[in-house]
Design a protein around this motif. Sequence first.
Motif, PDB file in Angstrom:
ATOM      1  N   ALA A   1       0.769  -1.243  -0.084  1.00 36.95           N
ATOM      2  CA  ALA A   1      -0.062   0.011  -0.063  1.00 36.95           C
ATOM      3  C   ALA A   1       0.877   1.328  -0.103  1.00 36.95           C
ATOM      4  CB  ALA A   1      -0.838  -0.014   1.255  1.00 36.95           C
ATOM      5  N   VAL A   2       1.852   1.445   0.912  1.00 33.74           N
ATOM      6  CA  VAL A   2       2.709   2.507   0.923  1.00 33.74           C
ATOM      7  C   VAL A   2       3.580   2.626  -0.542  1.00 33.74           C
ATOM      8  CG1 VAL A   2       4.997   3.328   1.784  1.00 33.74           C
ATOM      9  CG2 VAL A   2       3.311   2.463   3.234  1.00 33.74           C
ATOM     10  N   VAL A   3       4.060   1.528  -0.969  1.00 31.30           N
ATOM     11  CA  VAL A   3       4.590   1.500  -2.380  1.00 31.30           C
ATOM     12  C   VAL A   3       3.501   2.205  -3.394  1.00 31.30           C
ATOM     13  CG1 VAL A   3       5.459   0.375  -4.361  1.00 31.30           C
ATOM     14  CG2 VAL A   3       6.374   0.048  -2.044  1.00 31.30           C
ATOM     15  N   LEU A   4       2.453   1.544  -3.453  1.00 32.49           N
ATOM     16  CA  LEU A   4       1.382   2.088  -4.357  1.00 32.49           C
ATOM     17  C   LEU A   4       0.955   3.383  -4.322  1.00 32.49           C
ATOM     18  CD1 LEU A   4      -1.124  -1.039  -4.532  1.00 32.49           C
ATOM     19  CD2 LEU A   4       0.288  -0.055  -6.576  1.00 32.49           C
ATOM     20  N   ALA A   5       0.798   4.014  -2.896  1.00 31.22           N
ATOM     21  CA  ALA A   5       0.666   5.443  -2.629  1.00 31.22           C
ATOM     22  C   ALA A   5       1.683   6.252  -3.153  1.00 31.22           C
ATOM     23  CB  ALA A   5       0.653   5.456  -1.063  1.00 31.22           C
ATOM     24  N   ALA A   6       2.923   5.739  -3.070  1.00 32.71           N
ATOM     25  CA  ALA A   6       3.928   6.414  -3.460  1.00 32.71           C
ATOM     26  C   ALA A   6       4.087   6.663  -4.931  1.00 32.71           C
ATOM     27  CB  ALA A   6       5.379   6.014  -2.900  1.00 32.71           C
ATOM     28  N   VAL A   7       4.113   5.695  -5.727  1.00 35.39           N
ATOM     29  CA  VAL A   7       3.994   5.546  -7.146  1.00 35.39           C
ATOM     30  C   VAL A   7       2.876   6.071  -7.922  1.00 35.39           C
ATOM     31  CG1 VAL A   7       3.809   4.033  -9.279  1.00 35.39           C
ATOM     32  CG2 VAL A   7       5.524   3.478  -7.177  1.00 35.39           C
TER      33      VAL A   7
ATOM     34  N   GLY B   1      -6.068  12.029   1.066  1.00 37.46           N
ATOM     35  CA  GLY B   1      -5.989  10.507   1.319  1.00 37.46           C
ATOM     36  C   GLY B   1      -5.669  10.204   2.657  1.00 37.46           C
ATOM     37  N   ILE B   2      -5.033  10.789   3.306  1.00 35.64           N
ATOM     38  CA  ILE B   2      -4.648  10.616   4.816  1.00 35.64           C
ATOM     39  C   ILE B   2      -5.943  10.628   5.521  1.00 35.64           C
ATOM     40  CG2 ILE B   2      -3.497  11.261   6.963  1.00 35.64           C
ATOM     41  CD1 ILE B   2      -1.058  11.873   5.106  1.00 35.64           C
ATOM     42  N   VAL B   3      -6.728  11.866   5.415  1.00 37.89           N
ATOM     43  CA  VAL B   3      -7.993  11.746   6.056  1.00 37.89           C
ATOM     44  C   VAL B   3      -8.698  10.787   5.817  1.00 37.89           C
ATOM     45  CG1 VAL B   3     -10.063  13.183   6.560  1.00 37.89           C
ATOM     46  CG2 VAL B   3      -7.721  14.331   6.525  1.00 37.89           C
ATOM     47  N   LEU B   4      -8.989  10.441   4.591  1.00 38.53           N
ATOM     48  CA  LEU B   4      -9.971   9.195   4.166  1.00 38.53           C
ATOM     49  C   LEU B   4      -9.507   7.950   4.758  1.00 38.53           C
ATOM     50  CD1 LEU B   4     -10.773  10.243   0.425  1.00 38.53           C
ATOM     51  CD2 LEU B   4     -12.363  10.395   2.678  1.00 38.53           C
ATOM     52  N   GLY B   5      -8.157   7.731   4.443  1.00 36.90           N
ATOM     53  CA  GLY B   5      -7.768   6.336   5.160  1.00 36.90           C
ATOM     54  C   GLY B   5      -7.715   6.562   6.786  1.00 36.90           C
TER      55      GLY B   5
ATOM     56  N   ASP C   1      -4.878   2.816  18.861  1.00 34.68           N
ATOM     57  CA  ASP C   1      -3.878   3.246  19.427  1.00 34.68           C
ATOM     58  C   ASP C   1      -3.205   4.647  18.879  1.00 34.68           C
ATOM     59  OD1 ASP C   1      -1.378   3.112  20.950  1.00 34.68           O
ATOM     60  OD2 ASP C   1      -0.325   2.129  19.485  1.00 34.68           O
ATOM     61  N   PRO C   2      -3.157   5.571  19.575  1.00 36.83           N
ATOM     62  CA  PRO C   2      -2.762   7.006  18.865  1.00 36.83           C
ATOM     63  C   PRO C   2      -1.402   6.956  18.255  1.00 36.83           C
ATOM     64  CG  PRO C   2      -3.016   7.358  21.073  1.00 36.83           C
ATOM     65  CD  PRO C   2      -3.438   5.975  20.860  1.00 36.83           C
ATOM     66  N   VAL C   3      -0.315   6.453  19.174  1.00 39.91           N
ATOM     67  CA  VAL C   3       1.099   6.277  18.480  1.00 39.91           C
ATOM     68  C   VAL C   3       1.014   5.477  17.099  1.00 39.91           C
ATOM     69  CG1 VAL C   3       3.234   5.619  19.103  1.00 39.91           C
ATOM     70  CG2 VAL C   3       1.860   6.375  21.127  1.00 39.91           C
ATOM     71  N   THR C   4       0.131   4.484  17.111  1.00 42.98           N
ATOM     72  CA  THR C   4       0.388   4.056  15.587  1.00 42.98           C
ATOM     73  C   THR C   4      -0.190   4.848  14.503  1.00 42.98           C
ATOM     74  OG1 THR C   4       0.064   1.815  16.984  1.00 42.98           O
ATOM     75  CG2 THR C   4      -0.638   1.918  14.591  1.00 42.98           C
TER      76      THR C   4
ATOM     77  N   ILE D   1       1.788   6.211  11.399  1.00 42.42           N
ATOM     78  CA  ILE D   1       1.411   5.832   9.887  1.00 42.42           C
ATOM     79  C   ILE D   1       1.002   7.265   9.292  1.00 42.42           C
ATOM     80  CG2 ILE D   1      -0.469   5.142   8.619  1.00 42.42           C
ATOM     81  CD1 ILE D   1       1.542   2.955   9.871  1.00 42.42           C
ATOM     82  N   VAL D   2       0.515   8.219   9.989  1.00 48.60           N
ATOM     83  CA  VAL D   2       0.325   9.711   9.038  1.00 48.60           C
ATOM     84  C   VAL D   2       1.802  10.140   8.970  1.00 48.60           C
ATOM     85  CG1 VAL D   2      -0.551  11.884   9.658  1.00 48.60           C
ATOM     86  CG2 VAL D   2      -2.027  10.092  10.315  1.00 48.60           C
ATOM     87  N   ALA D   3       2.693   9.941   9.807  1.00 50.97           N
ATOM     88  CA  ALA D   3       4.123  10.685   9.597  1.00 50.97           C
ATOM     89  C   ALA D   3       4.609  10.060   8.366  1.00 50.97           C
ATOM     90  CB  ALA D   3       4.713  10.569  10.824  1.00 50.97           C
ATOM     91  N   LEU D   4       4.561   8.576   8.460  1.00 47.19           N
ATOM     92  CA  LEU D   4       4.945   7.862   7.353  1.00 47.19           C
ATOM     93  C   LEU D   4       4.528   8.259   6.171  1.00 47.19           C
ATOM     94  CD1 LEU D   4       6.707   5.470   6.364  1.00 47.19           C
ATOM     95  CD2 LEU D   4       4.739   3.920   6.583  1.00 47.19           C
ATOM     96  N   PHE D   5       3.099   8.224   5.869  1.00 42.20           N
ATOM     97  CA  PHE D   5       2.872   8.752   4.608  1.00 42.20           C
ATOM     98  C   PHE D   5       2.848  10.432   4.441  1.00 42.20           C
ATOM     99  CE2 PHE D   5       0.183   4.849   4.730  1.00 42.20           C
ATOM    100  CZ  PHE D   5       0.340   4.410   3.433  1.00 42.20           C
TER     101      PHE D   5
END
Length: 141
Positions: free
Chosen positions: A26-32, A77-81, A103-106, A110-114
């Motif tokens: 999913a991360v790779v597809l989002a980036a591409v 995309g992040i808000v929808l995700g 879990d708020p940390v998780t 994920i938001v930071a990663l995306f």
Amino acid sequence: MTTFVDKAMAPLRFTATLIGIFAVVAVVLAAVGLYGVLSTIVRQRTAEIGMRMVFGAPRSSILNLVVGEGLKLSAVGIVLGLSGAFAITRVIASLLVGVNPTDPVTFAAIVALFGIVAVTASWIPARRASRLDPMAAIREE
């Protein structure tokens, strides 16, 4: 006892591994996908970007323009995700061991990663756009 515990945990480990693989895909597809969309936008707006540069827009302004568009798309995309993730927390709660489904940390990680993926995927076409030769860009149209 170790064998018994391993057999009991095998389905959870398999499911977690599968979810991890799908997450990486999913991360790779989002980036591409974001990179492809922004590259197309830059290609379509080559003349406009060239005109901006002819009239004195600095390269940093062009970078900010393209990266800003990428970040706007990514924010949606992040808000929808996040909305979708909160909606399915009850479904995946049985698969989580030792982690709260909300879990708020998780979610923050994920938001930071995306966010990092979005900035990187946006920066590459933005850099290309800022290095356009203005006269060549105008002549193309």
